[in-house]
Design an enzyme around this catalytic site. Sequence first.
Site, PDB file in Angstrom:
ATOM      1  N   GLU A 100      -6.029  18.418 -32.535  1.00 48.64           N
ATOM      2  CA  GLU A 100      -6.880  17.882 -31.620  1.00 48.64           C
ATOM      3  C   GLU A 100      -5.884  16.850 -31.187  1.00 48.64           C
ATOM      4  OE1 GLU A 100     -10.183  19.854 -35.173  1.00 48.64           O
ATOM      5  OE2 GLU A 100     -10.051  17.712 -34.856  1.00 48.64           O
ATOM      6  N   TYR A 112       1.939  16.846 -24.857  1.00 42.53           N
ATOM      7  CA  TYR A 112       1.856  17.337 -25.506  1.00 42.53           C
ATOM      8  C   TYR A 112       2.301  19.181 -24.354  1.00 42.53           C
ATOM      9  CZ  TYR A 112      -0.069  15.083 -29.405  1.00 42.53           C
ATOM     10  OH  TYR A 112      -0.115  14.922 -30.870  1.00 42.53           O
TER      11      TYR A 112
HETATM   12  C1  LIG Z   1       1.044   9.877 -27.238  1.00 46.77           C
HETATM   13  C2  LIG Z   1       2.045   8.746 -27.568  1.00 46.77           C
HETATM   14  C3  LIG Z   1       2.115   9.362 -29.485  1.00 46.77           C
HETATM   15  C4  LIG Z   1       3.280   9.878 -26.942  1.00 46.77           C
HETATM   16  O1  LIG Z   1       4.374   8.980 -27.688  1.00 46.77           O
HETATM   17  P1  LIG Z   1       6.372   8.411 -26.646  1.00 46.77           P
HETATM   18  O2  LIG Z   1       6.839   8.204 -27.384  1.00 46.77           O
HETATM   19  O3  LIG Z   1       5.230   7.257 -25.428  1.00 46.77           O
HETATM   20  O4  LIG Z   1       5.526   9.726 -25.310  1.00 46.77           O
HETATM   21  P2  LIG Z   1       7.337   9.965 -25.240  1.00 46.77           P
HETATM   22  O5  LIG Z   1       8.623   8.819 -24.429  1.00 46.77           O
HETATM   23  O6  LIG Z   1       8.468  11.468 -26.131  1.00 46.77           O
HETATM   24  O7  LIG Z   1       6.930  11.071 -24.078  1.00 46.77           O
HETATM   25  C5  LIG Z   1       7.308  12.502 -23.406  1.00 46.77           C
HETATM   26  C6  LIG Z   1       6.302  12.894 -22.419  1.00 46.77           C
HETATM   27  O8  LIG Z   1       5.494  13.006 -22.978  1.00 46.77           O
HETATM   28  C7  LIG Z   1       4.818  11.955 -21.482  1.00 46.77           C
HETATM   29  N1  LIG Z   1       4.317  11.183 -21.659  1.00 46.77           N
HETATM   30  C8  LIG Z   1       3.668  10.708 -22.639  1.00 46.77           C
HETATM   31  N2  LIG Z   1       3.219   9.341 -22.160  1.00 46.77           N
HETATM   32  C9  LIG Z   1       2.505   9.372 -21.025  1.00 46.77           C
HETATM   33  C10 LIG Z   1       1.951   8.556 -20.711  1.00 46.77           C
HETATM   34  N3  LIG Z   1       1.400   6.895 -20.987  1.00 46.77           N
HETATM   35  N4  LIG Z   1       1.549   8.877 -19.414  1.00 46.77           N
HETATM   36  C11 LIG Z   1       1.526   9.877 -19.340  1.00 46.77           C
HETATM   37  N5  LIG Z   1       2.590  11.007 -19.659  1.00 46.77           N
HETATM   38  C12 LIG Z   1       2.632  10.740 -20.874  1.00 46.77           C
HETATM   39  C13 LIG Z   1       5.322  12.113 -20.595  1.00 46.77           C
HETATM   40  O9  LIG Z   1       5.254  13.722 -20.623  1.00 46.77           O
HETATM   41  C14 LIG Z   1       6.331  12.673 -21.283  1.00 46.77           C
HETATM   42  O10 LIG Z   1       7.962  12.419 -21.154  1.00 46.77           O
HETATM   43  P3  LIG Z   1       8.787  11.228 -19.635  1.00 46.77           P
HETATM   44  O11 LIG Z   1       8.377   9.930 -19.948  1.00 46.77           O
HETATM   45  O12 LIG Z   1      10.249  12.098 -19.239  1.00 46.77           O
HETATM   46  O13 LIG Z   1       7.560  11.634 -18.390  1.00 46.77           O
HETATM   47  C15 LIG Z   1       1.732   7.748 -27.372  1.00 46.77           C
HETATM   48  O14 LIG Z   1       1.701   6.969 -26.465  1.00 46.77           O
HETATM   49  C16 LIG Z   1       0.894   6.372 -28.935  1.00 46.77           C
HETATM   50  O15 LIG Z   1       1.218   6.369 -30.207  1.00 46.77           O
HETATM   51  N6  LIG Z   1      -0.379   6.893 -28.160  1.00 46.77           N
HETATM   52  C17 LIG Z   1      -1.677   6.638 -29.528  1.00 46.77           C
HETATM   53  C18 LIG Z   1      -1.948   7.401 -30.834  1.00 46.77           C
HETATM   54  C19 LIG Z   1      -2.915   8.827 -30.204  1.00 46.77           C
HETATM   55  O16 LIG Z   1      -3.228   9.482 -29.515  1.00 46.77           O
HETATM   56  N7  LIG Z   1      -1.668   9.958 -30.924  1.00 46.77           N
HETATM   57  C20 LIG Z   1      -1.614  10.713 -30.870  1.00 46.77           C
HETATM   58  C21 LIG Z   1      -3.336  11.150 -30.920  1.00 46.77           C
HETATM   59  S1  LIG Z   1      -3.567  13.005 -30.654  1.00 46.77           S
END
Ligand SMILES: CC(C)(COP(=O)(O)OP(=O)(O)OC[C@H]1O[C@@H](n2cnc3c(N)ncnc32)[C@H](O)[C@@H]1OP(=O)(O)O)[C@@H](O)C(=O)NCCC(=O)NCCS
Length: 152
Positions: A100, A112
């Site tokens: 979710e 995702y």
């Molecule tokens: C969501 C979260 C887990 C992403 O972690 P991350 O390690 O930065 O993600 P990644 O570097 O592996 O990103 C992989 C892909 O996801 C997408 N993505 C990740 N963050 C993004 C952003 N801020 N904006 C747009 N696309 C994004 C992109 O497609 C990215 O690929 P790219 O960097 O080559 O463009 C992180 O932002 C986080 O911890 N957020 C707060 C907690 C949260 O919301 N968790 C999910 C709850 S369901």
Amino acid sequence: MDIGAITQAPVLAQLHGQAFAMRAERAWSRQEFEALLAQKNIHAFAPVLKPDGFILLQSLPDGAEILTLAVQPAARRQGLARALLAHAFDALGAPKLWLEVAQDNAPARALYAANGFRITGRRSKYYKRAGNLAVDALLMERDIQEGKSDEH
Ligand SMILES: CC(C)(COP(=O)(O)OP(=O)(O)OC[C@H]1O[C@@H](n2cnc3c(N)ncnc32)[C@H](O)[C@@H]1OP(=O)(O)O)[C@@H](O)C(=O)NCCC(=O)NCCS
């Protein structure tokens, strides 16, 4: 990057708090993580050398649910969440993964979507926000089996 199982509840609680602070969502406590990790079907994975993030899942008969995924702010956009998802797919061998996510969580939704999840449902006004506001939860799912349609 070497990713493996992690069982330290204090580390997970700290990471969860750091990751969700900006989203103003409640941090899960060390005790909550301890209670989760005590269950046999709960799995947590993190980078072995530098746990800058983690993924927590629950295995069920028809697949696994991602309960939370968190990367601390300084380590974002370096592919860690993508690597954690890939590791969980491989380690659990689940036929299906689901989760979710809040409709207003653009980074997570982008992550995702880029990793093969599709929206399969919605819970109206599921997440409470400041000022008496509420945001929908989107249900997302990824079938691991090949040949299944991703279109709906
Ligand atoms: C969501 C979260 C887990 C992403 O972690 P991350 O390690 O930065 O993600 P990644 O570097 O592996 O990103 C992989 C892909 O996801 C997408 N993505 C990740 N963050 C993004 C952003 N801020 N904006 C747009 N696309 C994004 C992109 O497609 C990215 O690929 P790219 O960097 O080559 O463009 C992180 O932002 C986080 O911890 N957020 C707060 C907690 C949260 O919301 N968790 C999910 C709850 S369901």
